[in-house]
Design an enzyme around this catalytic site. Structure first.
Site, PDB file in Angstrom:
ATOM      1  N   ASP A  11       0.856  -1.203   0.045  1.00 18.56           N
ATOM      2  CA  ASP A  11      -0.084   0.080  -0.131  1.00 18.56           C
ATOM      3  C   ASP A  11       1.018   1.222   0.102  1.00 18.56           C
ATOM      4  O   ASP A  11       1.471   1.487   1.024  1.00 18.56           O
ATOM      5  CB  ASP A  11      -0.809   0.197   1.218  1.00 18.56           C
ATOM      6  CG  ASP A  11      -1.784   1.096   1.191  1.00 18.56           C
ATOM      7  OD1 ASP A  11      -1.877   2.084   0.258  1.00 18.56           O
ATOM      8  OD2 ASP A  11      -2.586   1.183   2.246  1.00 18.56           O
ATOM      9  N   ASP A  16      -2.273   6.581  -6.082  1.00 10.93           N
ATOM     10  CA  ASP A  16      -2.394   5.306  -4.969  1.00 10.93           C
ATOM     11  C   ASP A  16      -2.531   3.910  -5.436  1.00 10.93           C
ATOM     12  O   ASP A  16      -3.217   3.762  -6.309  1.00 10.93           O
ATOM     13  CB  ASP A  16      -3.657   5.649  -3.921  1.00 10.93           C
ATOM     14  CG  ASP A  16      -3.920   4.921  -2.870  1.00 10.93           C
ATOM     15  OD1 ASP A  16      -2.910   4.776  -1.953  1.00 10.93           O
ATOM     16  OD2 ASP A  16      -5.084   4.661  -2.861  1.00 10.93           O
TER      17      ASP A  16
END
Length: 490
Positions: free
Chosen positions: A164, A368
C-alpha cells in the site's frame, strides 16, 4: 496478434453467435474464470477491439510476470486471483462489484481523513487493555487489491501482505492475539519463536514517530510502545510496536525492521496477514531501507487477476525503456505519507479537454495503489464523461454500476472502438491510459468507463490502480519524482 487481458469482472454466458461479440478480459471473482479478447491499437486515437477470441482459464499464468524482474523483486498478485496464495482458501468468497466499490469508497474516505490530519490523544494502558484499543469499531477496509510475500523473524515466517503506497506502518497479526484476529490464510506470526524479535520502548524515538506514520499518538503498556492505525471505513489494527528481521529476498535482509505486531485487528483484508507500508513517512519500508535502496521502488500491476506483476526495491538495472517519463512529486500535498501528482490536463480521443487549471490545483492529486477507481474533481470528470459519451454515441448505453455512471451494452457488436484517454502531468509528461485501465467490465452488457467524480471540488483527486495496470510505475523518493513506463508487465 497479441492477447491482452482485462481483470476484475464477473463471468457472463455467451451463445455460439456471441463469441464474436465484445470480450474484454476479466477475472471472474465468483467462478474463477478469465475472459480474453484479441485486439490491436489503432495508430489514431482509439483502441480497436476485434471481438472474435474467447479464453477461459482458472489457472495462474506465471509466464506473465514483470518483464524487468531482478533479484530484488517480489511477485505481485491480485489477492483474489488464482496466482494468490489466498486463492487456495475456498471458504473465502471474493467480493461482488458492489462490495468492491463499497470498500473503495471506504478507501477514499480514509485518504480524506488522513489529509485532514486528525490524531488521537496519548494515554497509558494496561497490557490486558491492548485487546480493547480500536481506533473505532471495525468492519471492512478497502486497503488494496495486490499482495506480496515477505519473511519476518528468525527463522523467517513467510507472510502475504497487502502492499500500500498510501500507508506507512507495516503490520501483521500476531499471537497470542489478545483481542481479535480475523481469519488469514498464513499462520499468524508468533514473536515468541523468533530469536531476533524485541518490543519497542515507550520512551524511544521510534515510538514517538508513530504519530506521523499512523495519525495517532502512540500508547504505552508497561513500558512497551503500542501502535494503532485506522482506515477510513473504521477498520483498524492495534498492538505492540516491535522490531525484527525482515527478509524480502535472499539478497535483501534487514535487521531491526520496525513493524506493528497486531493484537486486535478487524477488517476485510481478504485473508492477507497484514499490510506492507510503502508510503513516504520515516517508518515506511522505503524509508527504513533507504540506505540500500535510496527510497526507490517500482511496481507493475498485472492486467489480469490470473497474471503476475512485480514490486522491485531499488533502482532497476535500467528504467525499462526510453519511454519512461518522470513528473515531480507535488509540493501541494502536505501529508508526509502520500505521493502527490500535479495533473495539468486530460485528453479524450486526442482532444485536449477544456478544463480550467484551477480545477486540478484546488484540491491537488495523489497516486495510490490501494484505490481501485480513479477519482477526479467534479468538473474534470464531467468534461471527461461528456467527451467520452460523445465519441461512443454509436453504442447502446447500459445500466450504471454503482459509482460508474457511463456504461455500455456491447452485446450486439462484433468490434468496438474505444477512445484513448491521456493524462498530462507537470513537466510535460503525457500518459496514455492502457485499454485495461480505461474500462471496468461487469458483463457483456455492462462495460463501464472506469473513472468517477469526487463529491466536492475540494476533495483530492486520486490516480487509482485500475488505471495503473501494465504500467511500470517508478517511485523515486530521494529524487522527488514519479515515473511512468509502458508494457511493464502483462
Amino acid at each position: 496478434m497479441a492477447t491482452m487481458i482485462v481483470p476484475n469482472s464477473i463471468a457472463f454466458q455467451l451463445s455460439a453467435n456471441s463469441l464474436f461479440f465484445l470480450l474484454l478480459i476479466i477475472f471472474c471473482s465468483s467462478c474463477k474464470t478469465t475472459y480474453a479478447f484479441q485486439g490491436t491499437k489503432s495508430k489514431s486515437f482509439h483502441h480497436i477491439l476485434h471481438l472474435n477470441s474467447l479464453l477461459q482459464s482458472a489457472a495462474c499464468n506465471s509466464s506473465t510476470q514483470g518483464l524487468h524482474h531482478q533479484k530484488s523483486s517480489l511477485q505481485v498478485v491480485h489477492k483474489h486471483g488464482p496466482c494468490s496464495p489466498l486463492h487456495l482458501d475456498r471458504a473465502k468468497t471474493p467480493p461482488t462489484h458492489a462490495e468492491t466499490f463499497f470498500q473503495d469508497e471506504g478507501r477514499v474516505r480514509y485518504i480524506q481523513s488522513r489529509l485532514a490530519n486528525k490524531s488521537g490523544s496519548k494515554e497509558d494502558v494496561k497490557v490486558t487493555d491492548v485487546a480493547n484499543l480500536p481506533a473505532r469499531d471495525g468492519r471492512v477496509v478497502g486497503s488494496g487489491n495486490y499482495i506480496v510475500t515477505v519473511g519476518i523473524g528468525t527463522p523467517k515466517k513467510q507472510l502475504s501482505l497487502i502492499f500500500d503506497t498510501g500507508s506507512d506502518i507495516t503490520w501483521t497479526q500476531c499471537e497470542p492475539c489478545l483481542g481479535y484476529c480475523y481469519q488469514q490464510r498464513d499462520a499468524k506470526f508468533d514473536p515468541s519463536v523468533s530469536s531476533t524479535y524485541s518490543n519497542v520502548s515507550c520512551n524511544s524515538v521510534q515510538c514517538s514517530s508513530l504519530s506521523s506514520a499512523t495519525g495517532y499518538l502512540p500508547l504505552c503498556s508497561l513500558s512497551t510502545c503500542v501502535y494503532r492505525t485506522q482506515y477510513g471505513d473504521s477498520s483498524f489494527s492495534t498492538g505492540f510496536f516491535a522490531k525484527d528481521r525482515l527478509t524480502l529476498t535472499p539478497f535483501d535482509v534487514f535487521d531491526n525492521f520496525l513493524f506493528g505486531c497486531g493484537q486486535n485487528n478487524q477488517g476485510l483484508f481478504g485473508g492477507a496477514a497484514g499490510l506492507l507500508g510503502l508510503g513516504r513517512d520515516q517508518l515506511s519500508l522505503p524509508s527504513q531501507t533507504a540506505r540500500k535502496y535510496n527510497k526507490i521502488f517500482s511496481y507493475c500491476l498485472p492486467s489480469s487477476s490470473s497474471s503476475i506483476g512485480f514490486l522491485t526495491l531499488g533502482k532497476l538495472r535500467r528504467y525499462g525503456s526510453k519511454s519512461v517519463k518522470f513528473t515531480p512529486l507535488s509540493t501541494s500535498i502536505q501529508d508526509s505519507s502520500f505521493y502527490g501528482l500535479d495533473i495539468t490536463g486530460i485528453s479524450v480521443g486526442g482532444k485536449r479537454l477544456s478544463i480550467s487549471a484551477s480545477v486540478f490545483t484546488t484540491a491537488g492529486a495523489i497516486i495510490d495503489s490501494g484505490t481501485v477507481i480513479t477519482r477526479l474533481p467534479p468538473d474534470a470528470y464531467a468534461a471527461l464523461r461528456s467527451e467520452f459519451r460523445q465519441r461512443m454515441r454509436r453504442y447502446r448505453m447500459g445500466r450504471e454500476l454503482s459509482i460508474l455512471d457511463t456504461c455500455y451494452d456491447f452485446g450486439k457488436y462484433k468490434s468496438v472502438n474505444i477512445p484513448k484517454i491521456s493524462f498530462f502531468f507537470l513537466g510535460g509528461v503525457k500518459l496514455t491510459i492502457p485499454l485495461v485501465g480505461t474500462l471496468y467490465v461487469a458483463n457483456v452488457s455492462q462495460v463501464c468507463l472506469a473513472f468517477a467524480a469526487n463529491s466536492d471540488a475540494s476533495d483530492i483527486a486520486i490516480f487509482g490502480n485500475t488505471q495503473q495496470k501494465t504500467l511500470q510505475v517508478i517511485y523515486d523518493g530521494a529524487g522527488g519524482r514519479v515515473g511512468f513506463g509502458t508494457k511493464g508487465c502483462y
